[in-house]
Structures are given as C-alpha cells and as structure tokens.
Enzyme design. Structure first.
Site, PDB file in Angstrom:
ATOM      1  N   CYS A  64     -49.609  24.703  16.551  1.00 31.50           N
ATOM      2  CA  CYS A  64     -48.545  23.734  16.810  1.00 31.50           C
ATOM      3  C   CYS A  64     -48.913  22.919  18.054  1.00 31.50           C
ATOM      4  O   CYS A  64     -49.243  23.486  19.100  1.00 31.50           O
ATOM      5  CB  CYS A  64     -47.218  24.467  17.025  1.00 31.50           C
ATOM      6  SG  CYS A  64     -45.873  23.399  17.576  1.00 31.50           S
TER       7      CYS A  64
ATOM      8  N   CYS B 241     -46.182  23.784  21.074  1.00 33.22           N
ATOM      9  CA  CYS B 241     -46.082  25.083  21.755  1.00 33.22           C
ATOM     10  C   CYS B 241     -47.322  25.960  21.619  1.00 33.22           C
ATOM     11  O   CYS B 241     -47.402  27.001  22.252  1.00 33.22           O
ATOM     12  CB  CYS B 241     -44.856  25.843  21.269  1.00 33.22           C
ATOM     13  SG  CYS B 241     -45.011  26.495  19.585  1.00 33.22           S
TER      14      CYS B 241
ATOM     15  N   CYS C 144     -42.043  24.628  13.097  1.00 36.52           N
ATOM     16  CA  CYS C 144     -42.767  25.669  13.812  1.00 36.52           C
ATOM     17  C   CYS C 144     -41.827  26.858  14.031  1.00 36.52           C
ATOM     18  O   CYS C 144     -40.693  26.684  14.488  1.00 36.52           O
ATOM     19  CB  CYS C 144     -43.275  25.136  15.156  1.00 36.52           C
ATOM     20  SG  CYS C 144     -43.997  26.415  16.193  1.00 36.52           S
TER      21      CYS C 144
ATOM     22  N   CYS D  87     -41.201  27.079  18.195  1.00 35.67           N
ATOM     23  CA  CYS D  87     -40.464  26.066  18.958  1.00 35.67           C
ATOM     24  C   CYS D  87     -39.502  25.231  18.118  1.00 35.67           C
ATOM     25  O   CYS D  87     -38.720  24.463  18.652  1.00 35.67           O
ATOM     26  CB  CYS D  87     -41.435  25.137  19.698  1.00 35.67           C
ATOM     27  SG  CYS D  87     -42.335  23.971  18.642  1.00 35.67           S
TER      28      CYS D  87
ATOM     29  N   CYS E 115     -47.602  20.032   3.534  1.00 31.61           N
ATOM     30  CA  CYS E 115     -48.048  18.676   3.844  1.00 31.61           C
ATOM     31  C   CYS E 115     -47.684  18.404   5.311  1.00 31.61           C
ATOM     32  O   CYS E 115     -46.517  18.191   5.634  1.00 31.61           O
ATOM     33  CB  CYS E 115     -47.361  17.702   2.895  1.00 31.61           C
ATOM     34  SG  CYS E 115     -47.936  16.016   3.034  1.00 31.61           S
TER      35      CYS E 115
END
Length: 183
Positions: free
Chosen positions: A98, A101, A147, A150, A170
């Site tokens: 991510c 984070c 995510c 976060c 995607c």
C-alpha cells in the site's frame, strides 16, 4: 643431520604457507541485511512494510503526509487514467505494498495481464491485507477494494479473472509501492 635439514626446511616453508593462507581470502563476509529492500518514507510516520497494526488516521492527517495525487486516489477514491500507471504493464518479480501505509498487498506471482489498463491480480497476499466495500458510485454496482490496514482506496474487484480464484483485483498503480525480489 636429516632432522636438522627437515627443521630448516620447515622453518623456511612454514612462513610461506602462513603468508599464502592469509592472502587467500581478503574479502570480508557481509551479512545480508534482511531489511535492505524496505521503502522509507520519512514524511509519513504511518508507513511500515512490517507493521500490521490497523490504523485510525483522519483524512486531515493523511492530507499532510501523502502527496496530492496519492491522496486523491487513496482517500477520495479517485482513479488514475488507464494505461498511465507505472505498474499496469510490468512483470518484474517482487511484492506490492500500500502506497499510504506500507501494508503488504500482493505478490507478483498473482499479477496477470488483463489488458484493462491497470495492474491486475487474481489473489491478495492474505485475508486481512484487503477489505471490501459495496460501491454504487457513477451508477454502477461494484466492489471497492480497500487496504486492510489504513482503509485507503486501492481499486475494485471483479469476477472475470483467471483461475484459480476467478477474481480480478483491478488496482491503481499510484496506490501501490513495489519492492523487487533480491537477486
């Protein structure tokens, strides 16, 4: 006399063996650094490629630590234009994280070419790395991917991916960081 000759020979040859042995390995062993391939974002105190603690950070705080384009996608659910992101057409081996984070999201072994213009994966790294939310924006029924650490917007998931899962995650390239495998 024979032992005296052997002793002299030994005294002469022993230093040669010692010098030879000392000169054979002048390279020092350097222990590989396990954290060598870790992304550092000094301006973002929430970023970690190893911490999995769920974050509860306000959008105002995210706005302070994320670049404007990353903030627009990850906190406001914007979407980058197709075929423009840095990872949509790559096949390098490694791990995707991510961008907000540092949470581990995907391995490159789950990435496939979907020709949709965004990086696509058929499975997430683990069951907690990504969470899902119903998305009825822009008049469409979709499932948003967030995510798991976060809550940042990553993209959407569809049921038109390859086996073994049949899923297509995607993703927006800008929502991902990548660390290549060590060679």
């Amino acid at each position: 006399m024979k032992s005296k000759t052997q002793f002299i020979s030994l005294c002469f040859l022993l230093p040669l063996f010692i010098l030879q042995a000392c000169g054979q390995n002048n390279k020092k062993y350097v222990k590989p650094n396990a954290m060598e391939n870790v992304i550092s974002k000094p301006g973002n105190p929430y970023y970690s490629n190893t911490d999995t603690t769920k974050l509860h950070v306000t959008d105002a705080e995210w706005k302070k630590v994320l670049p404007a384009d990353v903030y627009a996608v990850m906190r406001e659910a914007d979407t980058e234009r197709p075929f423009t992101g840095k990872y949509w057409n790559t096949d390098e081996k490694g791990t995707y994280y991510c961008a907000s984070c540092g949470n581990k999201l995907f391995r490159s072994t789950a990435k496939f070419s979907s020709s949709c213009g965004w990086p696509s994966f058929f499975e997430q790294d683990n069951k907690k790395s990504i969470v899902f939310k119903e998305d009825n924006s822009i008049g469409m029924e979709r499932t948003e991917t967030l995510c798991g650490r976060c809550g940042g917007h990553l993209g959407h998931i569809f049921d038109d991916g390859p086996e073994p899962t049949g899923k297509r995650y995607c993703m927006n390239s800008i929502a991902l960081d990548f660390i290549p495998d060590s060679k």
